[in-house]
Design an enzyme around this catalytic site. Structure first.
Site, mmCIF file in Angstrom:
data_model
loop_
_atom_site.group_PDB
_atom_site.id
_atom_site.type_symbol
_atom_site.label_atom_id
_atom_site.label_comp_id
_atom_site.label_asym_id
_atom_site.label_seq_id
_atom_site.Cartn_x
_atom_site.Cartn_y
_atom_site.Cartn_z
ATOM 1 N N ARG A 229 18.111 -6.621 14.527
ATOM 2 C CA ARG A 229 18.145 -6.934 15.713
ATOM 3 C C ARG A 229 17.718 -8.122 16.397
ATOM 4 O O ARG A 229 17.038 -8.902 15.354
ATOM 5 C CB ARG A 229 17.230 -5.649 16.498
ATOM 6 C CG ARG A 229 17.852 -4.215 16.260
ATOM 7 C CD ARG A 229 16.733 -3.397 16.843
ATOM 8 N NE ARG A 229 16.754 -3.755 18.453
ATOM 9 C CZ ARG A 229 17.596 -3.193 19.285
ATOM 10 N NH1 ARG A 229 18.605 -2.382 18.845
ATOM 11 N NH2 ARG A 229 17.503 -3.552 20.279
ATOM 12 N N ASP B 81 0.754 -1.243 -0.155
ATOM 13 C CA ASP B 81 -0.034 -0.004 -0.059
ATOM 14 C C ASP B 81 0.956 1.355 0.151
ATOM 15 O O ASP B 81 1.882 1.476 0.611
ATOM 16 C CB ASP B 81 -0.964 0.000 1.238
ATOM 17 C CG ASP B 81 -0.214 -0.301 2.595
ATOM 18 O OD1 ASP B 81 0.627 -0.932 2.696
ATOM 19 O OD2 ASP B 81 -0.848 0.481 3.551
ATOM 20 N N GLU C 245 -0.759 -2.273 5.027
ATOM 21 C CA GLU C 245 0.204 -2.248 6.007
ATOM 22 C C GLU C 245 0.075 -0.962 6.957
ATOM 23 O O GLU C 245 0.191 -1.022 8.326
ATOM 24 C CB GLU C 245 1.746 -2.368 5.724
ATOM 25 C CG GLU C 245 2.564 -2.462 7.005
ATOM 26 C CD GLU C 245 3.060 -0.898 7.516
ATOM 27 O OE1 GLU C 245 3.043 -1.362 8.878
ATOM 28 O OE2 GLU C 245 3.235 -0.179 6.888
ATOM 29 N N GLU C 246 -0.192 -0.063 6.318
ATOM 30 C CA GLU C 246 -0.087 1.411 6.943
ATOM 31 C C GLU C 246 -1.388 1.562 7.903
ATOM 32 O O GLU C 246 -1.184 2.416 8.882
ATOM 33 C CB GLU C 246 -0.251 2.436 5.835
ATOM 34 C CG GLU C 246 1.161 2.735 4.870
ATOM 35 C CD GLU C 246 2.175 3.153 5.854
ATOM 36 O OE1 GLU C 246 2.122 3.284 6.916
ATOM 37 O OE2 GLU C 246 3.365 2.960 5.101
ATOM 38 N N HIS D 140 6.580 9.039 4.969
ATOM 39 C CA HIS D 140 5.369 9.560 5.417
ATOM 40 C C HIS D 140 5.285 10.982 5.211
ATOM 41 O O HIS D 140 4.715 11.881 5.955
ATOM 42 C CB HIS D 140 4.906 9.104 6.765
ATOM 43 C CG HIS D 140 4.287 7.814 7.121
ATOM 44 N ND1 HIS D 140 3.583 7.410 7.977
ATOM 45 C CD2 HIS D 140 4.861 6.479 6.294
ATOM 46 C CE1 HIS D 140 3.186 6.119 7.891
ATOM 47 N NE2 HIS D 140 4.364 5.497 6.978
HETATM 48 ZN ZN LIG Z 1 4.605 3.429 6.850
HETATM 49 ZN ZN LIG Z 2 6.307 1.095 5.918
#
Ligand SMILES: [Zn+2]
Ligand SMILES: [Zn+2]
Length: 394
Positions: free
Chosen positions: A181, A85, A143-144, A365
């Site tokens: 990580r 997305d 996902e957002e 973003h």
């Molecule tokens: Zn994002």
């Molecule tokens: Zn992302």
């Protein structure tokens, strides 16, 4: 054999770089918003179909696309996730492949993730005789808004899978660096609504009302103590109440106030405890003041927590590509990522791919978001090297 194939890929004739750049730019130019990734899903499905994958399914958990590629010997089953997305942002700047859709932009780099996954699929599909096990590609919607991972998992995308892997390009990490990580990578992200109910009335007759604004003020103050007084200083947590709405006029006592907030933590247990305490404390404060407070859990993503063993395999693969000095451990990020759901269900690793562009810092973003495309082959090589290792039988 593993390093043999990875090595052969390093010596690629340029086809890989060309595919990566073409796919990334074409996807960048046509971003679609969460759960509306129709043309994006078609674009991906067409290319996977051309590879004669062993199984191709579309419309998984919404607009998701899933493809399996099987090796010729028994081994592990590894899922690679790529999110699809874009964001509701008008792209600034004048890239030749700038978004052609008003108000939509790949401003988080998901175009990069898709391009890398597509190229990994191509190379594996053309070398089926050279790896064991099975690789499943999960192109995930939404996902957002943290809404796409769970529907795909509910639709069975993890069936038969025993390891998962994903990456995120990161515009604040230099090109040539990979952050892996062994534990927590990103925070949990929960959004909630608290509705404070009292009893409205005349501003001059407060004794005949239950003032929801005064109750809400106490609720806002009380919730500040959950981090400052109930959470160990060594455990990061954020409670932000970003929106408070109530009342209609200066001389009317408000009967209802709606508070919206978000909780971020780096720890599964702390997250569960604080979510419970937010609801409990708000209700108790409201009740002590003769009102009521209802808690609604609007959206959720658990923290992104890697498996140390799988992370070690990714570190090994990354060293082979960027050298020991290129593998770093970036501080955990307080942003959320719904790959967390995959990692809750299966051991795996989510790593960051350095993609910082030259010039001033650009944030994810934002309308100015950019990445340096030199990160594409690096991400491809690390992902391929890691997957080839993870497929090997124990
Ligand atoms: Zn994002
Ligand atoms: Zn992302």
């Amino acid at each position: 054999m593993t390093t043999g194939l990875a090595g052969a890929l390093l010596a690629d004739d340029g086809a890989t770089v060309q595919h990566l750049v073409t796919h990334r730019r074409e996807l960048h130019a046509s971003p679609e918003l969460a759960f509306k990734e129709i043309e994006t899903a078609e674009y991906i499905a067409e290319r996977l179909d051309a590879l004669a994958v062993d199984r191709l399914e579309t419309g998984v958990g919404g607009t998701g696309v899933v493809a399996d590629i099987k090796g010729e010997a028994p081994g592990h089953a590894v899922l690679i996730r790529a999110d699809m997305d874009g964001l509701p942002i008008q792209e600034a700047g004048d890239l030749a492949f700038k978004s052609n859709r008003r108000g939509a932009m790949h401003a988080c780099g998901h175009d990069v993730h898709m391009a890398i996954a597509l190229e990994v699929a191509r190379v594996l599909a053309e070398n089926r005789d050279r790896f064991p096990g099975m690789v499943r590609f999960a192109f995930q919607p939404a996902e957002e808004c943290a809404g796409g991972a769970k529907p795909m998992i509910d639709a069975g995308v993890l069936k038969g899978i025993d390891r998962v892997i994903g990456l995120h390009v990161w515009s604040e990490l230099p090109v040539g660096q990979i952050s892996v990580r062994p534990d927590v990578v990103m925070a949990s992200a929960d959004q909630f609504t608290l509705t404070v109910e009292g009893k409205g009335g005349h501003g001059a007759q407060p004794h005949q009302t239950i003032d929801a604004v005064v109750i809400a003020a106490q609720v806002v103050s009380a919730l500040q103590t959950l981090v400052s007084r109930e959470t160990a200083p060594s455990s990061p947590a954020v409670i932000t109440l970003g929106s408070v709405h109530g009342g209609t006029a200066a001389n009317i006592v408000a009967g209802e106030v709606v508070i919206q907030g978000t909780l971020r933590t780096l720890d599964r247990e702390l997250r569960t405890r604080l979510l419970g305490r937010i609801a409990e404390l708000a209700a108790a404060v409201a009740s002590a003041m003769r009102g009521r407070c209802e808690f609604r859990h609007d959206s959720a993503a658990p923290p992104v927590i890697n498996d140390p063993g799988i992370a070690a395999v990714v570190v090994e693969a990354a060293r082979g590509v960027v050298g020991a000095e290129g593998v770093v451990t970036f501080e955990p990020l307080m942003v959320g990522e719904d790959f967390a759901y995959f990692l809750e269900a299966r051991p795996g690793c989510f790593f960051l791919l350095g993609g910082a562009p030259e010039g001033p810092r650009v944030g994810h973003h934002t309308a100015e978001f950019r990445i340096d495309e030199r990160c594409l082959p690096i991400g491809f090589q690390v992902m391929t090297g890691a997957v080839l290792r993870l497929l090997q039988p124990d």
